[in-house]
Structures are given as structure tokens and as C-alpha cells.
Design a protein around this motif. Structure first.
Motif, mmCIF file in Angstrom:
data_model
loop_
_atom_site.group_PDB
_atom_site.id
_atom_site.type_symbol
_atom_site.label_atom_id
_atom_site.label_comp_id
_atom_site.label_asym_id
_atom_site.label_seq_id
_atom_site.Cartn_x
_atom_site.Cartn_y
_atom_site.Cartn_z
ATOM 1 N N GLY A 174 -0.906 11.593 -4.584
ATOM 2 C CA GLY A 174 0.220 10.901 -5.184
ATOM 3 C C GLY A 174 -0.006 9.399 -5.147
ATOM 4 O O GLY A 174 -1.048 8.919 -4.684
ATOM 5 N N PRO A 175 0.967 8.624 -5.611
ATOM 6 C CA PRO A 175 0.808 7.162 -5.683
ATOM 7 C C PRO A 175 0.498 6.504 -4.338
ATOM 8 O O PRO A 175 -0.368 5.623 -4.259
ATOM 9 C CB PRO A 175 2.168 6.694 -6.220
ATOM 10 N N ALA A 176 1.181 6.925 -3.279
ATOM 11 C CA ALA A 176 0.936 6.304 -1.978
ATOM 12 C C ALA A 176 -0.445 6.681 -1.446
ATOM 13 O O ALA A 176 -1.189 5.826 -0.951
ATOM 14 C CB ALA A 176 2.026 6.716 -0.988
ATOM 15 N N GLU A 177 -0.781 7.964 -1.533
ATOM 16 C CA GLU A 177 -2.093 8.383 -1.033
ATOM 17 C C GLU A 177 -3.215 7.713 -1.812
ATOM 18 O O GLU A 177 -4.237 7.308 -1.255
ATOM 19 C CB GLU A 177 -2.228 9.904 -1.107
ATOM 20 N N LEU A 178 -3.017 7.578 -3.133
ATOM 21 C CA LEU A 178 -4.038 6.926 -3.943
ATOM 22 C C LEU A 178 -4.173 5.454 -3.563
ATOM 23 O O LEU A 178 -5.258 4.869 -3.683
ATOM 24 C CB LEU A 178 -3.693 7.064 -5.430
ATOM 25 N N ALA A 179 -3.094 4.842 -3.087
ATOM 26 C CA ALA A 179 -3.164 3.457 -2.627
ATOM 27 C C ALA A 179 -4.076 3.335 -1.409
ATOM 28 O O ALA A 179 -4.741 2.301 -1.215
ATOM 29 C CB ALA A 179 -1.772 2.931 -2.298
ATOM 30 N N TRP A 180 -4.119 4.391 -0.570
ATOM 31 C CA TRP A 180 -5.055 4.391 0.555
ATOM 32 C C TRP A 180 -6.494 4.411 0.057
ATOM 33 O O TRP A 180 -7.358 3.706 0.588
ATOM 34 C CB TRP A 180 -4.798 5.589 1.464
ATOM 35 N N TYR A 181 -6.766 5.225 -0.969
ATOM 36 C CA TYR A 181 -8.098 5.224 -1.561
ATOM 37 C C TYR A 181 -8.451 3.820 -2.059
ATOM 38 O O TYR A 181 -9.541 3.307 -1.811
ATOM 39 C CB TYR A 181 -8.160 6.190 -2.750
ATOM 40 N N GLU A 182 -7.517 3.223 -2.787
ATOM 41 C CA GLU A 182 -7.781 1.913 -3.384
ATOM 42 C C GLU A 182 -8.098 0.876 -2.312
ATOM 43 O O GLU A 182 -9.035 0.079 -2.461
ATOM 44 C CB GLU A 182 -6.563 1.472 -4.212
#
Length: 236
Positions: free
Chosen positions: A131-139
Motif C-alpha cells: 500500500g502507499p505507506a509500505e511503498l514509502a518504506w521502499y522509496e
């Protein structure tokens, strides 16, 4: 976060996180929000474990019906998705520094966030689209690798190693904040009676007790992974 590249099965449970809520729709205003539903489910999981979280139980917490919740969440996997994304939240901002320091802080932050909700370590292993938050961790993690001569796949593999290490230790901490010390205490009478059969194990546990090196696996693993990356980069 699970492995960014592979999963066993079909990824699911992402639709509600990436679909914008309808605007200007006629009819009564929705009684609940995804954030509110996630908060209720997280409260149950924190108190009783992930197995206790069902659509029926969450509906009862919100004083509504299970069928009413399906207006917001078409499938159980959607409930898992909003729980995980809400629990992880966005990564904290780190002071711009070297790649090793930044990735160390990134991994420790992920560990600290997951420890607050240990069941997230299980959900990250389910096949799912972040989701958006988890993808922010990737980024944030990928940004720390920008100066390294790594391919895209290698950057993702590095995050998989770091996040996998952190989350595996979260699973070990279930019911204990000092799993290695607890293991040593449980093994003490066994090794006292059978230490001659396991001399290396007995010596390792004894030494760890003397030099206060128990329960340091998080930092040790981070340093080992990043030292390996540094050596690989230097050899290129």
C-alpha cells in the motif's frame, strides 16, 4: 515488508488502498472510514493476536454488521491490507548521511515500528501488493542506495535482506523482549548436565553471558549485511 520481488501465490488486498474514494455521491454519508476500520482491527490484533481478527469481530467493535463492512472491504485480504499499511505508517525522516548510516537507521526504524504490532511480521509474508505507506518504506530505502553501483534488482534484494532480518527478529520476540537471554536461561540446566556433548554451544552461551553480547542480533545482522555490500561494491 516482505521480499520486494517474489511471493508465493497471487498478490491481493491492495484495491481499497489505491482506489480514491468516490466524491459527490448521492445518498447517506458513509458511517465508517478505512482508517477507523483499520484502527478497530489493529486494537483487536494487538490485544488478542491476528487470529482473533475477523470481519465479524471488527464489525462488533464498530457497532455495525459484518455485511455492512463489505461495503468498504470486498474481501478479508483488504482488511489485512489496511491493517498492515496503517500499522507500518510512513517511514520517519532520517538525517542525510552515508548510505550505511541511513540504511541502518531505516532497518532499525522498521524493526521498532513492527515491534509495536508484532503481527505485522506475519502479514508482510502474505502475498500482497504494498500500500502507499509500505511503498514509502521502499522509496526511503532505495533512496539510501542511490550512490551505490547496484542494479535495480540488487537494490531490492538488499532491502529484502534488511527487512527480512528485522522482521525475523520481531517474530522471535513474541512474548519476550530478551529472547536470547530467555533461551540461555532455559538451556542452562540442560547444558550444565550435557555440556560435554555440546561443548561449542555451551562455550558460546557462556561467553555471550560474560561479554554482555546477548540480544544484539539486530545490529550484528545489519552490520554483517552492509559490510558484505561494501565489500561487493569495492570489488567492482
Amino acid at each position: 515488508m516482505g521480499s520486494p520481488e517474489h511471493g508465493s501465490g497471487t498478490a491481493s488486498g491492495s484495491g481499497v488502498l489505491w482506489t480514491a474514494p468516490p466524491t459527490g455521491r448521492r445518498g447517506p454519508k458513509p458511517q465508517h472510514s478505512l482508517a477507523g476500520i483499520a484502527a478497530a482491527a489493529i486494537a483487536v490484533a494487538d490485544a488478542e493476536g491476528l487470529a482473533a481478527v475477523t470481519m465479524q469481530r471488527v464489525a462488533e467493535c464498530l457497532d455495525t454488521t459484518k455485511m455492512a463492512l463489505y461495503r468498504y472491504l470486498p474481501a478479508r485480504s483488504d482488511l489485512d491490507a489496511i491493517m498492515l499499511d496503517s500499522a507500518l505508517g510512513t517511514p520517519p525522516a532520517h538525517i542525510d548521511s552515508g548510505w550505511r548510516e541511513t540504511l541502518t537507521a531505516w532497518t532499525r526504524s522498521l524493526f521498532d515500528r513492527a515491534v509495536q504490532h508484532p503481527w505485522t511480521a506475519e502479514l508482510t509474508q502474505h502475498p500482497h501488493v504494498p500500500g502507499p505507506a509500505e511503498l514509502a518504506w521502499y522509496e526511503a530505502g532505495l533512496a539510501a542506495t542511490a550512490a551505490l553501483p547496484l542494479s535495480g534488482g540488487e537494490r531490492l534484494d538488499l532491502l529484502a535482506l534488511l527487512s527480512g532480518h528485522a522482521l525475523s527478529l520481531v517474530r522471535q520476540r513474541t512474548g519476550s523482549t530478551s529472547p536470547e537471554a530467555d533461551l540461555a536461561a532455559g538451556l542452562a540446566p540442560v547444558l550444565a548436565a550435557h555440556g560435554d556433548r555440546y561443548p561449542l554451544t555451551s562455550a558460546a552461551f557462556s561467553t555471550a553471558a560474560l561479554d554482555d553480547s546477548r540480544d544484539q542480533a539486530l545490529q550484528f545482522g545489519i552490520e554483517a549485511i552492509l559490510t558484505g555490500i561494501a565489500a561487493m561494491v569495492a570489488a567492482r
